[in-house]
Design a protein around this motif. Structure first.
Motif, PDB file in Angstrom:
ATOM      1  N   UNK A   1      35.326  43.019  47.558  1.00 35.70           N
ATOM      2  CA  UNK A   1      35.824  42.014  46.621  1.00 35.70           C
ATOM      3  C   UNK A   1      34.791  40.919  46.414  1.00 35.70           C
ATOM      4  N   UNK A   2      34.115  40.535  47.475  1.00 36.97           N
ATOM      5  CA  UNK A   2      33.107  39.487  47.349  1.00 36.97           C
ATOM      6  C   UNK A   2      31.971  39.889  46.428  1.00 36.97           C
ATOM      7  N   UNK A   3      31.502  41.135  46.551  1.00 33.32           N
ATOM      8  CA  UNK A   3      30.404  41.623  45.719  1.00 33.32           C
ATOM      9  C   UNK A   3      30.802  41.677  44.254  1.00 33.32           C
ATOM     10  N   UNK A   4      31.987  42.248  43.961  1.00 34.28           N
ATOM     11  CA  UNK A   4      32.383  42.419  42.566  1.00 34.28           C
ATOM     12  C   UNK A   4      32.903  41.129  41.950  1.00 34.28           C
TER      13      UNK A   4
ATOM     14  N   UNK B   1      42.494  47.001  34.931  1.00 37.38           N
ATOM     15  CA  UNK B   1      43.846  46.823  34.414  1.00 37.38           C
ATOM     16  C   UNK B   1      44.301  45.369  34.517  1.00 37.38           C
ATOM     17  N   UNK B   2      43.712  44.623  35.450  1.00 38.90           N
ATOM     18  CA  UNK B   2      44.016  43.202  35.655  1.00 38.90           C
ATOM     19  C   UNK B   2      45.508  42.969  35.861  1.00 38.90           C
ATOM     20  N   UNK B   3      46.142  43.788  36.694  1.00 38.06           N
ATOM     21  CA  UNK B   3      47.554  43.617  37.005  1.00 38.06           C
ATOM     22  C   UNK B   3      47.745  42.384  37.883  1.00 38.06           C
ATOM     23  N   UNK B   4      48.584  41.486  37.420  1.00 41.94           N
ATOM     24  CA  UNK B   4      48.920  40.316  38.225  1.00 41.94           C
ATOM     25  C   UNK B   4      50.154  40.620  39.074  1.00 41.94           C
ATOM     26  N   UNK B   5      50.234  40.005  40.252  1.00 45.49           N
ATOM     27  CA  UNK B   5      49.349  38.954  40.761  1.00 45.49           C
ATOM     28  C   UNK B   5      48.098  39.449  41.474  1.00 45.49           C
ATOM     29  N   UNK B   6      47.926  40.776  41.602  1.00 46.27           N
ATOM     30  CA  UNK B   6      46.790  41.272  42.375  1.00 46.27           C
ATOM     31  C   UNK B   6      45.453  40.844  41.780  1.00 46.27           C
ATOM     32  N   UNK B   7      45.361  40.762  40.471  1.00 46.34           N
ATOM     33  CA  UNK B   7      44.081  40.441  39.831  1.00 46.34           C
ATOM     34  C   UNK B   7      43.544  39.081  40.245  1.00 46.34           C
ATOM     35  N   UNK B   8      44.423  38.155  40.574  1.00 45.90           N
ATOM     36  CA  UNK B   8      43.975  36.808  40.953  1.00 45.90           C
ATOM     37  C   UNK B   8      44.338  36.443  42.388  1.00 45.90           C
TER      38      UNK B   8
ATOM     39  N   UNK C   1      44.012  35.857  46.275  1.00 42.63           N
ATOM     40  CA  UNK C   1      42.865  35.433  47.066  1.00 42.63           C
ATOM     41  C   UNK C   1      42.426  36.535  48.026  1.00 42.63           C
ATOM     42  N   UNK C   2      41.194  36.435  48.478  1.00 42.97           N
ATOM     43  CA  UNK C   2      40.585  37.487  49.291  1.00 42.97           C
ATOM     44  C   UNK C   2      41.331  37.684  50.605  1.00 42.97           C
ATOM     45  N   UNK C   3      41.735  36.605  51.269  1.00 45.41           N
ATOM     46  CA  UNK C   3      42.406  36.730  52.562  1.00 45.41           C
ATOM     47  C   UNK C   3      43.711  37.519  52.442  1.00 45.41           C
TER      48      UNK C   3
ATOM     49  N   UNK D   1      42.864  41.189  51.992  1.00 49.50           N
ATOM     50  CA  UNK D   1      42.437  41.787  53.252  1.00 49.50           C
ATOM     51  C   UNK D   1      43.644  42.165  54.101  1.00 49.50           C
ATOM     52  N   UNK D   2      44.591  41.254  54.239  1.00 47.13           N
ATOM     53  CA  UNK D   2      45.774  41.514  55.057  1.00 47.13           C
ATOM     54  C   UNK D   2      46.616  42.664  54.495  1.00 47.13           C
ATOM     55  N   UNK D   3      46.652  42.788  53.173  1.00 44.19           N
ATOM     56  CA  UNK D   3      47.501  43.796  52.543  1.00 44.19           C
ATOM     57  C   UNK D   3      46.862  45.180  52.522  1.00 44.19           C
ATOM     58  N   UNK D   4      45.553  45.246  52.291  1.00 44.08           N
ATOM     59  CA  UNK D   4      44.887  46.524  52.048  1.00 44.08           C
ATOM     60  C   UNK D   4      44.186  47.081  53.283  1.00 44.08           C
ATOM     61  N   UNK D   5      43.643  46.209  54.103  1.00 43.16           N
ATOM     62  CA  UNK D   5      42.803  46.652  55.220  1.00 43.16           C
ATOM     63  C   UNK D   5      43.498  47.606  56.196  1.00 43.16           C
ATOM     64  N   UNK D   6      44.779  47.414  56.562  1.00 47.99           N
ATOM     65  CA  UNK D   6      45.391  48.340  57.526  1.00 47.99           C
ATOM     66  C   UNK D   6      45.390  49.796  57.069  1.00 47.99           C
ATOM     67  N   UNK D   7      45.699  50.039  55.803  1.00 50.96           N
ATOM     68  CA  UNK D   7      45.683  51.411  55.307  1.00 50.96           C
ATOM     69  C   UNK D   7      44.264  51.953  55.250  1.00 50.96           C
ATOM     70  N   UNK D   8      43.336  51.111  54.838  1.00 54.50           N
ATOM     71  CA  UNK D   8      41.938  51.521  54.795  1.00 54.50           C
ATOM     72  C   UNK D   8      41.429  51.831  56.197  1.00 54.50           C
TER      73      UNK D   8
END
Length: 204
Positions: A104-107, A174-181, A183-185, A188-195
């Motif tokens: 996310x930081x890079x993009x 697709x810029x689906x909200x609220x995911x599109x905006x 915050x990074x933290x 991380x909490x939402x996506x990292x466990x599955x990853x």
């Protein structure tokens, strides 16, 4: 050439010499034009005009529009080796968190525009799809996964790529909200466990 044609595309100030200066000018102009118009809407002539160089230089340096697209859109504000070092700098059980945060930081640093242009064109252009696979799966994720486990690193890297690319599509294309905006933290909490499960957990 009439006046309207000359003014169709804004040109860079100053005269471009040959060599690396021309190549850099084309890359910068291509990133802008591809983001603005997508692959199909961008033309070699419009990119060259934006860069202030002869259109023949596109073929000379990149072999054509598609080669220029791959070089311009895949260019990141961080080189792959540095990115891999960042991802491996920490405990293996936090690898998923570092991947989400760095991706996310890079993009985000480019407003997501380069990623959006890439994904919009990837299904129609085999070379672009191959470049995306080569960068995300082989150049970055496979190297990272193979460092922390020898259990099917290619499969794990590809599964992780599906998570990352999917997240990028929803956030930037697709810029689906609220995911599109979001915050990074929170991301991380939402996506990292599955990853993390894809990377080091039980994948059956």
């Amino acid at each position: 050439m009439n006046e309207g044609t000359r003014q169709a595309e804004p040109k860079r100030r100053g005269r471009r010499a040959g060599g690396e200066d021309t190549k850099a000018a084309l890359l910068a102009a291509a990133r802008e034009v591809f983001v603005e118009r997508g692959y199909e809407g961008a033309t070699v002539r419009s990119i060259a005009a934006r860069a202030g160089v002869d259109p023949a230089m596109v073929n000379h340096w990149f072999g054509g529009k598609e080669g220029l697209f791959v070089k311009a859109v895949l260019q990141l504000p961080i080189d792959p080796d540095t990115l891999v070092e960042r991802l491996l700098d920490g405990p293996p059980e936090q690898l998923g968190e570092r991947i989400v945060r760095n991706f996310i930081g890079v993009w985000d640093a480019t407003g997501g525009g380069q990623f959006a242009a890439l994904v919009r064109s990837v299904t129609a252009h085999e070379q672009v799809a191959g470049a995306l696979h080569e960068f995300i799966v082989r150049t970055v994720l496979h190297r990272v996964v193979a460092t922390v486990t020898n259990d099917r690193p290619e499969l794990r890297a590809t599964l992780a790529a599906s998570q990352i690319v999917g997240m990028g599509m929803v956030r930037y294309v697709l810029a689906f909200e609220p995911l599109a905006s979001t915050d990074v933290d929170t991301m991380v909490k939402a996506v990292a466990p599955n990853l993390q499960r894809y990377l080091t957990g039980d994948i059956g």
